[in-house]
Enzyme design. Structure first.
Site, PDB file in Angstrom:
ATOM      1  N   TRP A 131       0.797  -1.221   0.000  1.00 35.29           N
ATOM      2  CA  TRP A 131       0.000   0.000   0.000  1.00 35.29           C
ATOM      3  C   TRP A 131       0.831   1.273   0.000  1.00 35.29           C
ATOM      4  O   TRP A 131       0.319   2.348  -0.286  1.00 35.29           O
ATOM      5  CB  TRP A 131      -0.894   0.027   1.258  1.00 35.29           C
ATOM      6  N   GLU A 229      10.749  -8.441  -2.944  1.00 34.79           N
ATOM      7  CA  GLU A 229      11.319  -7.206  -2.371  1.00 34.79           C
ATOM      8  C   GLU A 229      10.652  -7.028  -1.022  1.00 34.79           C
ATOM      9  O   GLU A 229       9.467  -6.691  -0.941  1.00 34.79           O
ATOM     10  CB  GLU A 229      11.077  -6.018  -3.304  1.00 34.79           C
ATOM     11  N   CYS A 263      10.416   1.186   2.208  1.00 34.81           N
ATOM     12  CA  CYS A 263      11.421   0.144   2.443  1.00 34.81           C
ATOM     13  C   CYS A 263      12.834   0.697   2.355  1.00 34.81           C
ATOM     14  O   CYS A 263      13.737   0.221   3.033  1.00 34.81           O
ATOM     15  CB  CYS A 263      11.253  -0.989   1.432  1.00 34.81           C
TER      16      CYS A 263
END
Length: 455
Positions: A131, A229, A263
């Site tokens: 998201w 990932e 990330c």
């Protein structure tokens, strides 16, 4: 019928409810995708290129509405949401420009009269996406795969269902054939059966370690290619000779972009003792200028977190670290206001064993770890189970390059903020996953590199 709903993170109010797809609806999507595969794979590269350029144009035309949809469903600052749509258009243009070059046969010298590698699509790719960048994460996976001749089925995060459906509509508006890109509104419990289905040929996941382990295990059971990932705890290393103005400016942007929910955000600021006090003082001053507010307001500089449970986990990590001796310089609290906001936070003297050191801190929290010297800084940078990205800051470019080569991660930026760029391969090692997206390596992940030998 089961439903999911979109909720505005800035207010906590429900926006809209959506019905999850029934078993029959999922079967219809899988069948339609399978039937359309050969037609799409046989379309000329010129034909795919035209469609990617059309898609880029549609994105730019609809940028305002798409950005507002992103902000309403996951809380991103409106300016950041607009930049996300621009980046999606960029990746379309990039592969329109480079795709034919990347997919050209590669001649190989051998004992044949002529031998070469031909690159051919695998088939239908299940893309399981998060998201936090609800359009960009999808585009960086889907665009190279589509240019290569694969189909895409999207299982998006459950808190951005409107984005999932809008993505499918974008491809239709751009003129892509029906069923080449389809969105599935399904629960996580349905994913395993879809991976197992013979109509799925590979899986790409961007998400948590837990999700990565589950998807990899299922895909491995059925011998299907995966690209993962996963999380990151990127080191941001400030050496003694770093340009402090430039370094602190980048630190603020890298840590607080998307309210820290990235990330590849700078998660651990590893600073040499000799400059740590100055770095922290400057960083503190910059953090205090963060302005909490409505993410649709261009004046707001700190958006809410995407979900209430994520904010609660973050607060537990911060509180637990403070209880174990971390020094709270500022923040560390939940503001008394509607929505899922968290105060911009700075922790100093973070050490091993604390949640802020050992875990991925996914939110607006800057963690400072002091190092005695460069060797200690490198050891700390590599002292993590993650290996996505990292950066090092120094006026000595050669020193920075040497340091970068010694860091255990998928990408390192010297005097630059870690970012994903269509021109550069993107991905991690260790618990941050495997495989690469973007650039030449990304388009070849979901292809059969077929050897052809002719005498």
């Amino acid at each position: 019928m089961a439903i999911i709903h979109a909720t505005n993170p800035a207010t906590g109010e429900k926006i809209k409810c959506y019905d999850l797809f029934s078993h029959d609806a999922v079967e219809a999507v899988l069948d339609n995708s399978a039937r359309s595969r050969s037609e799409w794979a046989s379309l000329s590269l010129d034909g795919r290129t035209v469609l990617l350029r059309s898609l880029a144009n549609v994105l730019r035309t609809q940028k305002k509405n798409l950005a507002e949809l992103i902000t309403s469903e996951m809380g991103k600052l409106i300016g950041e949401a607009q930049s996300e749509i621009d980046k999606c258009a960029w990746v379309c243009d990039y592969y329109a420009d480079k795709g034919q070059q990347f997919l050209a046969d590669t001649p190989i010298e051998s004992d044949a009269s002529y031998s070469y590698i031909a690159y051919q699509p695998l088939g239908t790719i299940l893309a399981i996406m998060p998201w936090n960048f609800p359009f960009w994460q999808v585009f960086r996976c889907a665009v190279p795969a589509l240019m290569a001749g694969n189909n895409i089925l999207l299982k998006h995060a459950s808190n951005v269902p409107g984005c999932a459906l809008a993505l499918e509509q974008l491809f239709q508006t751009a003129g892509f054939p029906s069923h080449i890109f389809s969105s599935l509104l399904i629960s996580s419990n349905q994913v395993e059966a879809i991976i197992a289905d013979k109509r799925i040929h590979a899986v790409s996941l961007t998400g948590s370690e837990k999700a990565g382990r589950s998807v990899a295990a299922t895909a491995g059971q059925y011998l299907k290619k995966t690209v993962l990932e996963l999380g990151g705890s990127d080191a941001f290393v400030a050496l003694e000779d770093a340009d402090m103005d430039e370094t602190v400016m980048a630190a603020i942007q890298s840590r607080f972009l998307n309210s820290g929910q990235s990330c590849i955000a700078a998660k651990r600021f590893i600073v040499l003792n000799s400059v740590a006090d100055e770095f922290i003082e400057r960083l503190h001053m910059a953090i205090e200028k963060r302005q909490v507010g409505d993410p649709l307001n261009p004046e707001t500089t700190l958006a809410p977190m995407a979900r209430e449970d994520l904010r609660d986990i973050l607060h537990q990590q911060v509180s637990g670290s403070i209880d174990q001796g971390a020094v709270k310089v500022t923040g560390g609290k939940i503001p008394c206001r509607p929505g899922w906001f968290y105060a911009a936070t700075l922790l100093d003297h973070v050490k091993p064993g604390m949640p802020a050191y050992d875990e991925e801190v996914f939110g607006p929290v800057a963690v400072v770890i002091r190092a005695t010297d460069e060797q200690a800084a490198l050891r700390i940078a590599n002292d993590t189970r993650f290996g996505l990205g990292g950066s090092v800051w120094t006026k000595d470019a050669q020193k920075g390059e040497n340091f970068a080569r010694a860091m255990d991660c998928g990408c390192v930026y010297v005097n630059g903020m870690v970012k994903s760029d269509p021109r550069l391969p993107f991905g991690g090692i260790k618990h941050s996953g495997y495989g690469r997206e973007l650039s030449l390596l990304g388009i070849r992940e979901f292809m059969n590199a077929k050897t052809i030998w002719i005498k």
